[in-house]
Design an enzyme around this catalytic site. Structure first.
Site, PDB file in Angstrom:
ATOM      1  N   PHE A 100       1.669  66.412 -31.595  1.00 32.50           N
ATOM      2  CA  PHE A 100       1.211  65.076 -31.985  1.00 32.50           C
ATOM      3  C   PHE A 100      -0.043  65.165 -32.848  1.00 32.50           C
ATOM      4  O   PHE A 100      -0.914  65.996 -32.602  1.00 32.50           O
ATOM      5  CB  PHE A 100       0.851  64.239 -30.743  1.00 32.50           C
ATOM      6  CG  PHE A 100       2.011  63.883 -29.872  1.00 32.50           C
ATOM      7  CD1 PHE A 100       2.724  62.705 -30.072  1.00 32.50           C
ATOM      8  CD2 PHE A 100       2.393  64.715 -28.823  1.00 32.50           C
ATOM      9  CE1 PHE A 100       3.799  62.378 -29.254  1.00 32.50           C
ATOM     10  CE2 PHE A 100       3.467  64.386 -28.001  1.00 32.50           C
ATOM     11  CZ  PHE A 100       4.175  63.215 -28.218  1.00 32.50           C
ATOM     12  N   ASP A 101      -0.124  64.266 -33.823  1.00 34.13           N
ATOM     13  CA  ASP A 101      -1.399  63.968 -34.451  1.00 34.13           C
ATOM     14  C   ASP A 101      -2.202  63.169 -33.407  1.00 34.13           C
ATOM     15  O   ASP A 101      -1.624  62.665 -32.445  1.00 34.13           O
ATOM     16  CB  ASP A 101      -1.130  63.127 -35.710  1.00 34.13           C
ATOM     17  CG  ASP A 101      -2.384  62.534 -36.289  1.00 34.13           C
ATOM     18  OD1 ASP A 101      -3.342  63.289 -36.529  1.00 34.13           O
ATOM     19  OD2 ASP A 101      -2.419  61.303 -36.491  1.00 34.13           O
ATOM     20  N   ALA A 102      -3.525  63.031 -33.609  1.00 35.40           N
ATOM     21  CA  ALA A 102      -4.337  62.301 -32.626  1.00 35.40           C
ATOM     22  C   ALA A 102      -4.606  60.850 -33.051  1.00 35.40           C
ATOM     23  O   ALA A 102      -4.101  59.913 -32.431  1.00 35.40           O
ATOM     24  CB  ALA A 102      -5.649  63.043 -32.373  1.00 35.40           C
TER      25      ALA A 102
END
Length: 224
Positions: free
Chosen positions: A8-10
């Site tokens: 995941f990106d944050a």
């Protein structure tokens, strides 16, 4: 579960990132009423710096200080100090996006989870601890620490090495930014899922494997 790893990106993928609220809180502590006009001026400096950072033109440290130089001079503190206070404020107001907690809780034990973020070290661990998600992630790869930012394939290669080089078809990259997350993931040979909550036009030449409008939709896609 189709995937061995989900990355995941944050910011704006797992966490709501309200920079204006963070800046307002931070400047309030210096007795400054930070307005929307101030925010527009800040963004005129900040946004091009992010482009330069993602293009590898400047470092994380340069981005973090340059965006606050004028403000620092105005109020007589260092740009580094302002940046640190800003990240502290952002950690305090951090919120998970709708569906994030249920999705991560649902995936734990079914796939290995990781984060690849262009955000900054000072913010990441605090937010994961505060939202109770730190235990869920096997890998947290932060561009500031690696010295390379998404969409550079090298940060994905670094992550894959840390993940013991799984089959790339077994890895899904999820993110809200079609360039840094999706194009970066595609160039690294990963499956990708674009979280397109604002229903933007798909940029030319970028075709994610999946596109969802919410993390709840992603939850159904992965776990139903």
């Amino acid at each position: 579960m189709q995937y061995q790893w989900i990355l995941f990106d944050a910011d704006e993928t797992l966490f709501h990132f309200d920079a204006f609220a963070g800046l307002k809180l931070m400047f309030n502590r210096f007795d400054i009423d930070f307005t929307l006009t101030d925010f527009e001026i800040y963004q005129r400096v900040n946004k091009p710096l992010w482009v330069d950072y993602q293009d590898g033109v400047i470092s994380a440290a340069e981005l973090q200080t340059k965006r606050f130089i004028e403000w620092g001079e105005k109020i007589g503190v260092t740009a580094q100090h302002l940046n640190s206070e800003f990240l502290k404020a952002m950690a305090e107001i951090c919120d998970l996006l709708p569906g994030a907690k249920a999705l991560i809780d649902g995936l734990v034990g079914k796939a290995n989870l990781g984060i690849i973020t262009n955000g900054f070290t000072e913010l990441q661990t605090v937010r994961l601890e505060k939202t109770g998600l730190l235990h869920a992630f096997d890998q947290v790869v932060i561009s500031e620490e690696v010295g390379i930012a998404k969409p550079d394939v090298a940060i994905f290669e670094h992550a894959l090495t840390r993940m013991n080089n799984p089959e790339r078809s077994q890895v899904l990259m999820v993110g809200d930014n079609p360039h840094s997350d999706i194009l970066g993931g595609l160039n690294a040979g990963l499956d990708t899922c674009w979280l397109n909550a604002t229903e933007q036009e798909r940029p030319d030449g970028i075709t994610p494997h999946y596109e969802v409008k919410s993390l709840t939709e992603l939850h159904r896609l992965l776990l139903s």
